[in-house]
Write a protein that holds these residues in place. Sequence first.
Motif, PDB file in Angstrom:
ATOM      1  N   ILE A 214       0.844  -1.192   0.000  1.00  0.00           N
ATOM      2  CA  ILE A 214       0.000   0.000   0.000  1.00  0.00           C
ATOM      3  C   ILE A 214       0.883   1.247   0.000  1.00  0.00           C
ATOM      4  N   GLY A 219      -2.596   5.665  -0.423  1.00  0.00           N
ATOM      5  CA  GLY A 219      -3.433   4.527  -0.062  1.00  0.00           C
ATOM      6  C   GLY A 219      -3.705   3.595  -1.233  1.00  0.00           C
ATOM      7  N   PRO A 236      -7.761   2.967  -3.484  1.00  0.00           N
ATOM      8  CA  PRO A 236      -8.079   2.418  -2.157  1.00  0.00           C
ATOM      9  C   PRO A 236      -9.407   1.665  -2.095  1.00  0.00           C
TER      10      PRO A 236
END
Length: 284
Positions: A214, A219, A236
Motif C-alpha cells: 500500500i 493509499g 483504495p
Amino acid sequence: MNKIVAAITIGILAIVAFVYFTMDFPFSLDRKDFEEEYTIQQKWDLPKRLEEISGMDFIDDERMAAIQDEEGIIFIYNLTSKKIEREIKFGKSGDYEGFAIVRNDAFVLRSDGVLFEVKDYLGKNPKVTEHKTFIKAKHNAEGLCADLKNNRLLLAVKDRDPLSNNTKGIYAFDLKSKKLLKTPAFAIDLKDPIFEEVKTKNKLTVMMPSEVKIHPKTGDVYITDARNPKLLILSPDGRSKKLYLLKREKFYQPEGIAFRKNGALFISNEGHSDPANILEVELQ
C-alpha cells in the motif's frame, strides 16, 4: 505397439501443456511493443544469499528486512553499506513469498497460505507463531503487506483463487482475531479492459500477483506480476487505475515491493544470469 506409441505421445503432450499453463517460471507472453513509463533512479545488486529475494519491507530509510524463498531467515540489508547486517532465523527451509512489518513484529507468508508471526523480530529472542489459513499450496499465496489503518494484513493469491475463476483475490488477515477473512478485500477482475495489451491463452495468467503493498501517501494498492513483468495499481476502493508493463531486461522477475515513508517506490528482482537486485523506481 502403435497404441503404446500413441499413448506415450499423448502423455508427453499432456505434460508439456501442463508445464506451459501452470508452472511458475518466467517467460514472455505475446503482447504489443510498449514504451517504458518509468525511470530507474538507483540500483543495488544483492549478495548471493539474496539471489532469490521474494519479499521486503523498510525498517527505516537506510535498512530493509527481506526474505528469500528457500530459507526461513529474515535478512537485514543496509542500502548504504550494501551489506547484510544480520540474519534472523524463524523457520525451516520452505517456499517463503511475502514479508511485512507490523510495528515491532514481522510476518512471513509461505506459499501454502501459512503465516509466520515473528514477535519482536529485531530483539534477542524473537518468538514465532504459525497461523494457518484457508489458502492452500494449489492457490500459491505470494503477496503480503501491512494495512495498519485497518489493523490487517493483505494477502495476494497468485495462481487459482479459492473462490472464483474470474478474479484473483487479495484477502484480509485480521490482526486482532488472527484469522483470514473469506471475503476478499480486493478482487482483480481478469477480464478488466486494463489488461487489453496482455495477450495470453490462459486467463489465469493475465495477472499473477507476486507482491502487494500500500502506498503510504495515496493509499493506492500496488501489485507486481513476476511471471509476465507488470505493475498494477488499484485505488483504495479497489478500482483499477493504471497498469505498467515492465521490460524484462530491467525487471527479470519482480518479486518484492517496498515504500519509504515519503512514497519512494522500490522493486526487487530475483537473480538469473545477473545478480538479484533492488531498484528505486519513479513512475511517470
